[in-house]
Scaffold this motif. Structure first.
Motif, PDB file in Angstrom:
ATOM      1  N   VAL A   1       0.540  -2.262  -4.657  1.00  0.00           N
ATOM      2  CA  VAL A   1       0.734  -1.489  -3.426  1.00  0.00           C
ATOM      3  C   VAL A   1       2.148  -0.919  -3.384  1.00  0.00           C
ATOM      4  CG1 VAL A   1       0.958  -1.638  -0.911  1.00  0.00           C
ATOM      5  CG2 VAL A   1      -1.002  -2.682  -2.042  1.00  0.00           C
ATOM      6  N   THR A   2       3.131  -1.774  -3.634  1.00  0.00           N
ATOM      7  CA  THR A   2       4.532  -1.334  -3.597  1.00  0.00           C
ATOM      8  C   THR A   2       4.793  -0.265  -4.651  1.00  0.00           C
ATOM      9  OG1 THR A   2       5.198  -3.546  -2.855  1.00  0.00           O
ATOM     10  CG2 THR A   2       6.930  -2.098  -3.676  1.00  0.00           C
ATOM     11  N   SER A   3       4.286  -0.479  -5.863  1.00  0.00           N
ATOM     12  CA  SER A   3       4.488   0.476  -6.956  1.00  0.00           C
ATOM     13  C   SER A   3       3.856   1.822  -6.632  1.00  0.00           C
ATOM     14  CB  SER A   3       3.890  -0.084  -8.256  1.00  0.00           C
ATOM     15  OG  SER A   3       4.008   0.851  -9.297  1.00  0.00           O
ATOM     16  N   TYR A   4       2.644   1.787  -6.083  1.00  0.00           N
ATOM     17  CA  TYR A   4       1.935   3.023  -5.741  1.00  0.00           C
ATOM     18  C   TYR A   4       2.652   3.772  -4.624  1.00  0.00           C
ATOM     19  CZ  TYR A   4      -1.338   5.874  -3.091  1.00  0.00           C
ATOM     20  OH  TYR A   4      -1.907   6.892  -2.382  1.00  0.00           O
ATOM     21  N   ILE A   5       3.001   3.059  -3.561  1.00  0.00           N
ATOM     22  CA  ILE A   5       3.629   3.682  -2.401  1.00  0.00           C
ATOM     23  C   ILE A   5       4.963   4.327  -2.757  1.00  0.00           C
ATOM     24  CG2 ILE A   5       4.838   3.144  -0.232  1.00  0.00           C
ATOM     25  CD1 ILE A   5       2.578   1.261   0.459  1.00  0.00           C
ATOM     26  N   GLU A   6       5.784   3.609  -3.509  1.00  0.00           N
ATOM     27  CA  GLU A   6       7.143   4.088  -3.768  1.00  0.00           C
ATOM     28  C   GLU A   6       7.183   5.320  -4.653  1.00  0.00           C
ATOM     29  OE1 GLU A   6       9.361   0.722  -5.159  1.00  0.00           O
ATOM     30  OE2 GLU A   6       9.917   0.140  -3.126  1.00  0.00           O
ATOM     31  N   SER A   7       6.252   5.409  -5.598  1.00  0.00           N
ATOM     32  CA  SER A   7       6.251   6.529  -6.536  1.00  0.00           C
ATOM     33  C   SER A   7       7.653   6.685  -7.127  1.00  0.00           C
ATOM     34  CB  SER A   7       5.782   7.811  -5.846  1.00  0.00           C
ATOM     35  OG  SER A   7       5.579   8.837  -6.787  1.00  0.00           O
ATOM     36  N   LYS A   8       8.037   7.893  -7.531  1.00  0.00           N
ATOM     37  CA  LYS A   8       9.383   8.101  -8.075  1.00  0.00           C
ATOM     38  C   LYS A   8      10.037   9.300  -7.407  1.00  0.00           C
ATOM     39  CE  LYS A   8       8.715   6.183 -12.716  1.00  0.00           C
ATOM     40  NZ  LYS A   8       8.740   6.470 -14.179  1.00  0.00           N
ATOM     41  N   GLY A   9      11.337   9.196  -7.219  1.00  0.00           N
ATOM     42  CA  GLY A   9      12.103  10.332  -6.716  1.00  0.00           C
ATOM     43  C   GLY A   9      12.238  10.426  -5.213  1.00  0.00           C
ATOM     44  N   PHE A  10      11.790   9.392  -4.463  1.00  0.00           N
ATOM     45  CA  PHE A  10      11.852   9.471  -3.005  1.00  0.00           C
ATOM     46  C   PHE A  10      12.735   8.395  -2.390  1.00  0.00           C
ATOM     47  CE2 PHE A  10       7.904  11.539  -4.216  1.00  0.00           C
ATOM     48  CZ  PHE A  10       7.974  12.718  -3.503  1.00  0.00           C
TER      49      PHE A  10
ATOM     50  N   SER B   1       0.978  10.863   9.361  1.00  0.00           N
ATOM     51  CA  SER B   1       0.548   9.518   9.767  1.00  0.00           C
ATOM     52  C   SER B   1       0.272   8.622   8.566  1.00  0.00           C
ATOM     53  CB  SER B   1      -0.685   9.597  10.669  1.00  0.00           C
ATOM     54  OG  SER B   1      -1.788  10.159   9.993  1.00  0.00           O
ATOM     55  N   LEU B   2      -0.243   9.190   7.470  1.00  0.00           N
ATOM     56  CA  LEU B   2      -0.514   8.382   6.281  1.00  0.00           C
ATOM     57  C   LEU B   2       0.788   7.993   5.574  1.00  0.00           C
ATOM     58  CD1 LEU B   2      -3.684  10.160   4.841  1.00  0.00           C
ATOM     59  CD2 LEU B   2      -3.570   7.944   5.985  1.00  0.00           C
ATOM     60  N   THR B   3       1.762   8.897   5.586  1.00  0.00           N
ATOM     61  CA  THR B   3       3.070   8.560   5.023  1.00  0.00           C
ATOM     62  C   THR B   3       3.736   7.475   5.865  1.00  0.00           C
ATOM     63  OG1 THR B   3       3.368  10.795   4.111  1.00  0.00           O
ATOM     64  CG2 THR B   3       5.351   9.453   4.378  1.00  0.00           C
ATOM     65  N   LEU B   4       3.619   7.584   7.184  1.00  0.00           N
ATOM     66  CA  LEU B   4       4.154   6.564   8.086  1.00  0.00           C
ATOM     67  C   LEU B   4       3.534   5.205   7.779  1.00  0.00           C
ATOM     68  CD1 LEU B   4       5.615   5.484  10.621  1.00  0.00           C
ATOM     69  CD2 LEU B   4       3.642   6.277  11.952  1.00  0.00           C
ATOM     70  N   LEU B   5       2.236   5.188   7.564  1.00  0.00           N
ATOM     71  CA  LEU B   5       1.550   3.937   7.245  1.00  0.00           C
ATOM     72  C   LEU B   5       2.160   3.319   5.988  1.00  0.00           C
ATOM     73  CD1 LEU B   5      -0.885   2.275   8.307  1.00  0.00           C
ATOM     74  CD2 LEU B   5      -2.275   3.434   6.591  1.00  0.00           C
ATOM     75  N   ASN B   6       2.407   4.154   4.977  1.00  0.00           N
ATOM     76  CA  ASN B   6       3.020   3.667   3.737  1.00  0.00           C
ATOM     77  C   ASN B   6       4.425   3.138   3.966  1.00  0.00           C
ATOM     78  OD1 ASN B   6       0.689   4.454   2.472  1.00  0.00           O
ATOM     79  ND2 ASN B   6       1.630   5.961   1.134  1.00  0.00           N
ATOM     80  N   VAL B   7       5.177   3.821   4.832  1.00  0.00           N
ATOM     81  CA  VAL B   7       6.537   3.379   5.151  1.00  0.00           C
ATOM     82  C   VAL B   7       6.519   1.964   5.718  1.00  0.00           C
ATOM     83  CG1 VAL B   7       8.455   3.713   6.771  1.00  0.00           C
ATOM     84  CG2 VAL B   7       7.587   5.658   5.472  1.00  0.00           C
ATOM     85  N   LEU B   8       5.629   1.707   6.665  1.00  0.00           N
ATOM     86  CA  LEU B   8       5.571   0.399   7.298  1.00  0.00           C
ATOM     87  C   LEU B   8       5.033  -0.674   6.357  1.00  0.00           C
ATOM     88  CD1 LEU B   8       4.335   1.391  10.869  1.00  0.00           C
ATOM     89  CD2 LEU B   8       6.579   0.492  10.252  1.00  0.00           C
ATOM     90  N   VAL B   9       4.047  -0.312   5.540  1.00  0.00           N
ATOM     91  CA  VAL B   9       3.509  -1.273   4.561  1.00  0.00           C
ATOM     92  C   VAL B   9       4.597  -1.672   3.576  1.00  0.00           C
ATOM     93  CG1 VAL B   9       1.916  -1.554   2.615  1.00  0.00           C
ATOM     94  CG2 VAL B   9       1.095  -0.568   4.753  1.00  0.00           C
ATOM     95  N   ARG B  10       5.397  -0.702   3.128  1.00  0.00           N
ATOM     96  CA  ARG B  10       6.485  -0.996   2.192  1.00  0.00           C
ATOM     97  C   ARG B  10       7.513  -1.932   2.828  1.00  0.00           C
ATOM     98  NH1 ARG B  10      11.611   0.888   1.221  1.00  0.00           N
ATOM     99  NH2 ARG B  10      12.312   0.754  -0.957  1.00  0.00           N
ATOM    100  N   VAL B  11       7.872  -1.667   4.081  1.00  0.00           N
ATOM    101  CA  VAL B  11       8.832  -2.525   4.783  1.00  0.00           C
ATOM    102  C   VAL B  11       8.295  -3.952   4.871  1.00  0.00           C
ATOM    103  CG1 VAL B  11       9.897  -2.992   7.038  1.00  0.00           C
ATOM    104  CG2 VAL B  11       9.924  -0.681   6.101  1.00  0.00           C
ATOM    105  N   LYS B  12       7.022  -4.069   5.179  1.00  0.00           N
ATOM    106  CA  LYS B  12       6.410  -5.398   5.284  1.00  0.00           C
ATOM    107  C   LYS B  12       6.423  -6.118   3.930  1.00  0.00           C
ATOM    108  CE  LYS B  12       2.171  -7.672   6.907  1.00  0.00           C
ATOM    109  NZ  LYS B  12       2.832  -8.581   7.849  1.00  0.00           N
ATOM    110  N   MET B  13       6.244  -5.348   2.864  1.00  0.00           N
ATOM    111  CA  MET B  13       6.195  -5.937   1.515  1.00  0.00           C
ATOM    112  C   MET B  13       7.569  -6.406   1.021  1.00  0.00           C
ATOM    113  SD  MET B  13       3.133  -5.938   0.066  1.00  0.00           S
ATOM    114  CE  MET B  13       1.504  -5.203   0.295  1.00  0.00           C
TER     115      MET B  13
END
Length: 314
Positions: A71-80, A114-126
């Motif tokens: 999940v973390t690897s997918y969400i973060e991608s590269k360059g962001f 909204s989907l990017t926001l969801l990823n932001v919060l999931v990453r923070v939780k992780m």
């Protein structure tokens, strides 16, 4: 195509390609051009393997569920890192948005924001030790033809259950007495539904996908057309409903979100709203004005945001 494991591709035929699992390898044969490519079966690299398969064959794969590392690897991608993750972290820190024990509803429209926001919060939780819950909620008009399956599956892959609340908003907004500009009322009614559901489910915070451009545009709209200094605050308490509203993407520019959504191929629902691109839209007018100014001054958005920061505090 949704799969549980790479092994599920065994004996699949897709266009000119045939997939076979032989011992510890995935073999993809191009029948038309008579060549084959082999991938070692490695559970730790299955996401990377899926990405390679898509590039090679065009077959888009989505796993029904990812583990924490994936999940973390997918969400973060590269360059962001600087343009999304650092800015989201700074906004959440500046306004103390996420706290221990929070139950945070995320308004998931199915759009890029909204989907990017969801990823932001999931990453923070992780990646942090803060213990909080994420509850994605989608308000879905009964009359809409688009299905919610993709965003439901997407949430499941992140380990979340999407709550879908069907409404009759279309009848109210676009019935016999069709409103000339229903955007404000539509947003207000959707927010009201979210507040009701939050109260029912004992949820104390609502996260919305508004970004830097939204905040700037809203300020300029209020200044030009309402004659006031009303702003879209990154965090505020709705005293009427007894919940806090947070906007973790307050420092992130829309252009970055667009690039990110394309990079990781977010399952965006196609909007059927005729007002989003209306030529009569004042917001679109202001958006185009800012875009023109940015051609002469690249940092114009940051300059405007910095100038109104005193107004953004509680």
């Amino acid at each position: 195509m949704k799969i549980e494991r790479i092994e599920d591709l065994d004996n699949l035929k897709y266009e000119n390609f045939r997939f076979q699992i032989i011992e510890d390898e995935l073999i993809i044969k191009n029948i038309g051009e008579n060549y084959e490519i082999k991938f070692p079966l490695n559970e730790k690299r299955r996401v990377k393997t899926a990405e390679s398969i898509e590039k090679l064959t065009g077959l888009k794969l989505r796993f029904s569920k990812l583990d924490g590392r994936e999940v973390t690897s997918y969400i973060e991608s590269k360059g962001f890192n600087k343009s999304i993750w650092s800015l989201a972290g700074k906004a959440m820190c500046d306004y103390n948005m996420v706290e221990e024990g929070d139950r945070i509803a995320v308004g998931v429209s199915g759009g890029k924001d909204s989907l990017t926001l969801l990823n932001v919060l999931v990453r923070v939780k992780m990646i942090t030790r803060v213990n909080f819950e994420i509850i994605p909620i989608h308000i879905h008009p009964k009359q809409k033809s688009i299905a919610t399956n993709e965003i439901e599956d997407y949430c499941k892959s992140l380990g979340l259950e999407l709550i879908v609340e069907e409404t009759n908003l279309e009848d109210i907004l676009f019935g016999k007495d069709k409103m000339k500009n229903p955007c404000f009322m539509c947003g207000r009614m959707r927010r009201g539904i979210l507040y009701r559901m939050m109260k029912e489910k004992n949820i104390n915070k609502l996260a919305l996908g508004h970004h830097k451009d939204d905040i700037i545009e809203t300020f300029l709209l209020n200044t030009f057309y309402q004659g006031n200094l009303g702003v879209m605050k990154p965090r505020y308490m709705s005293k009427e409903h007894g919940v806090e509203v947070i906007r973790p993407m307050a420092y992130i520019e829309e252009s970055t979100i667009i690039k990110y959504a394309r990079r990781i191929k977010l399952p965006i629902l196609k909007s059927e709203c005729e007002y989003e691109t209306s030529k009569d839209s004042k917001r679109l007018e202001v958006k185009e004005m800012i875009e023109e100014l940015s051609k002469k001054s690249e940092n114009i958005r940051s300059v405007i945001l910095n100038s109104i920061k005193p107004l953004l505090a509680d």
